[in-house]
Motif scaffolding. Sequence first.
Motif, PDB file in Angstrom:
ATOM      1  N   ARG A  60       5.150   7.067  -8.911  1.00 29.17           N
ATOM      2  CA  ARG A  60       4.167   7.780  -8.082  1.00 29.17           C
ATOM      3  C   ARG A  60       2.987   6.881  -7.773  1.00 29.17           C
ATOM      4  O   ARG A  60       2.723   5.922  -8.503  1.00 29.17           O
ATOM      5  N   CYS A  61       2.321   7.192  -6.687  1.00 27.43           N
ATOM      6  CA  CYS A  61       1.114   6.457  -6.328  1.00 27.43           C
ATOM      7  C   CYS A  61       0.043   6.827  -7.347  1.00 27.43           C
ATOM      8  O   CYS A  61      -0.192   8.008  -7.605  1.00 27.43           O
ATOM      9  N   ALA A  62      -0.612   5.798  -7.940  1.00 25.16           N
ATOM     10  CA  ALA A  62      -1.617   6.063  -8.966  1.00 25.16           C
ATOM     11  C   ALA A  62      -2.806   6.795  -8.365  1.00 25.16           C
ATOM     12  O   ALA A  62      -3.530   7.492  -9.060  1.00 25.16           O
ATOM     13  N   SER A  63      -2.991   6.653  -7.072  1.00 26.96           N
ATOM     14  CA  SER A  63      -4.165   7.256  -6.446  1.00 26.96           C
ATOM     15  C   SER A  63      -3.911   8.689  -5.978  1.00 26.96           C
ATOM     16  O   SER A  63      -4.617   9.612  -6.366  1.00 26.96           O
ATOM     17  N   CYS A  64      -2.889   8.883  -5.121  1.00 22.73           N
ATOM     18  CA  CYS A  64      -2.703  10.237  -4.561  1.00 22.73           C
ATOM     19  C   CYS A  64      -1.542  10.991  -5.206  1.00 22.73           C
ATOM     20  O   CYS A  64      -1.287  12.137  -4.858  1.00 22.73           O
ATOM     21  N   GLN A  65      -0.859  10.332  -6.158  1.00 16.16           N
ATOM     22  CA  GLN A  65       0.208  10.989  -6.942  1.00 16.16           C
ATOM     23  C   GLN A  65       1.480  11.301  -6.150  1.00 16.16           C
ATOM     24  O   GLN A  65       2.390  11.963  -6.649  1.00 16.16           O
ATOM     25  N   VAL A  66       1.543  10.858  -4.878  1.00 22.62           N
ATOM     26  CA  VAL A  66       2.742  11.109  -4.084  1.00 22.62           C
ATOM     27  C   VAL A  66       3.935  10.395  -4.734  1.00 22.62           C
ATOM     28  O   VAL A  66       3.754   9.374  -5.426  1.00 22.62           O
ATOM     29  N   ILE A  67       5.125  10.946  -4.564  1.00 23.51           N
ATOM     30  CA  ILE A  67       6.329  10.280  -5.078  1.00 23.51           C
ATOM     31  C   ILE A  67       6.678   9.162  -4.103  1.00 23.51           C
ATOM     32  O   ILE A  67       6.876   9.420  -2.904  1.00 23.51           O
ATOM     33  N   THR A 100       0.840  -1.203   0.000  1.00 27.26           N
ATOM     34  CA  THR A 100       0.000   0.000   0.000  1.00 27.26           C
ATOM     35  C   THR A 100       0.876   1.254   0.000  1.00 27.26           C
ATOM     36  O   THR A 100       2.057   1.213   0.355  1.00 27.26           O
ATOM     37  N   CYS A 101       0.247   2.346  -0.386  1.00 26.61           N
ATOM     38  CA  CYS A 101       0.891   3.659  -0.322  1.00 26.61           C
ATOM     39  C   CYS A 101       0.730   4.156   1.114  1.00 26.61           C
ATOM     40  O   CYS A 101      -0.383   4.174   1.636  1.00 26.61           O
ATOM     41  N   SER A 102       1.825   4.525   1.751  1.00 31.26           N
ATOM     42  CA  SER A 102       1.713   4.911   3.163  1.00 31.26           C
ATOM     43  C   SER A 102       1.058   6.285   3.333  1.00 31.26           C
ATOM     44  O   SER A 102       0.657   6.650   4.428  1.00 31.26           O
ATOM     45  N   ALA A 103       0.911   7.017   2.229  1.00 27.74           N
ATOM     46  CA  ALA A 103       0.247   8.317   2.338  1.00 27.74           C
ATOM     47  C   ALA A 103      -1.267   8.161   2.271  1.00 27.74           C
ATOM     48  O   ALA A 103      -1.985   8.756   3.068  1.00 27.74           O
ATOM     49  N   CYS A 104      -1.766   7.356   1.315  1.00 28.29           N
ATOM     50  CA  CYS A 104      -3.224   7.289   1.131  1.00 28.29           C
ATOM     51  C   CYS A 104      -3.776   5.898   1.403  1.00 28.29           C
ATOM     52  O   CYS A 104      -4.990   5.697   1.324  1.00 28.29           O
ATOM     53  N   GLN A 105      -2.914   4.946   1.724  1.00 23.75           N
ATOM     54  CA  GLN A 105      -3.327   3.568   2.078  1.00 23.75           C
ATOM     55  C   GLN A 105      -3.940   2.791   0.915  1.00 23.75           C
ATOM     56  O   GLN A 105      -4.511   1.725   1.116  1.00 23.75           O
TER      57      GLN A 105
HETATM   58 ZN   LIG Z   1      -1.104   7.229  -2.387  1.00 20.59          ZN
END
Ligand SMILES: [Zn+2]
Length: 253
Positions: free
Chosen positions: A230-237, A207-212
Amino acid sequence: MSVTMQLLRVFRVDQQIRGLQSRLKTAQRFLDTQERQLNDLSTRHASLQSQIRQLSASAANIEGEANQLQLRIDSLREKMNTSRTNKEYQALLVEVNTLKIDKGKLDEEALGLMAKIEELRAEAAQLESQMSERKGIRSVAATERDQRSGEIQDRLTELQKQREAIVAQVPADALALYNERLRKFGDNDEGVMAAIELHDVRRHEFTCSACQTHLPVQTLNALLKGSLTRCASCQVILYIEEADAERLSAKQK
Ligand SMILES: [Zn+2]
């Protein structure tokens, strides 16, 4: 070194810079609060002073009127002493008594104002002591702010130099992306870069630790290759924690 690792180095330095600045910000906020409270107290104090001035002027006017009445009463009394008829005497007495009642009312009014003025003066004195206390706290707060600022200055300069050196090695497009995230998310680290969380590698649970949001295995593979990901969901690097990367490469051997 991969572009992700380069950005991560910038990110780590930025985190330290923000950490240092946040301690200074806390001290600055405390100082600002003291300034505001002191301003409030002086505004209230000034308004009390102006009320006291107005009431004192009114009291002085009333006292002046009362004195005028007293002079009039005194002169009527003299006339009474020299009055020739009882009728004249009685008429003067009625006038004196009426004036005495009027003067009594004015005296009472003046006393009421004086009492109110005393009350306001006591309130003003209380505010003055609060102000002097607050000034003490403000001065401590200002010293602390200056100290904090002085303490972090060297380290901040050092980190900024370090950042410049690291940034110079990052490809322009990756840096532009990073800076854009930084502008958007400034104080929120998790909006700029976030680690991929490896829950169960065998079952491809990441999972992405920013948006889970659940991330596909391709994302992990891209990160392992070191590509800018980048996270496909929240775009974070995204980045992969050093320990996780080591663990994965150890498993593959
Ligand atoms: Zn994310």
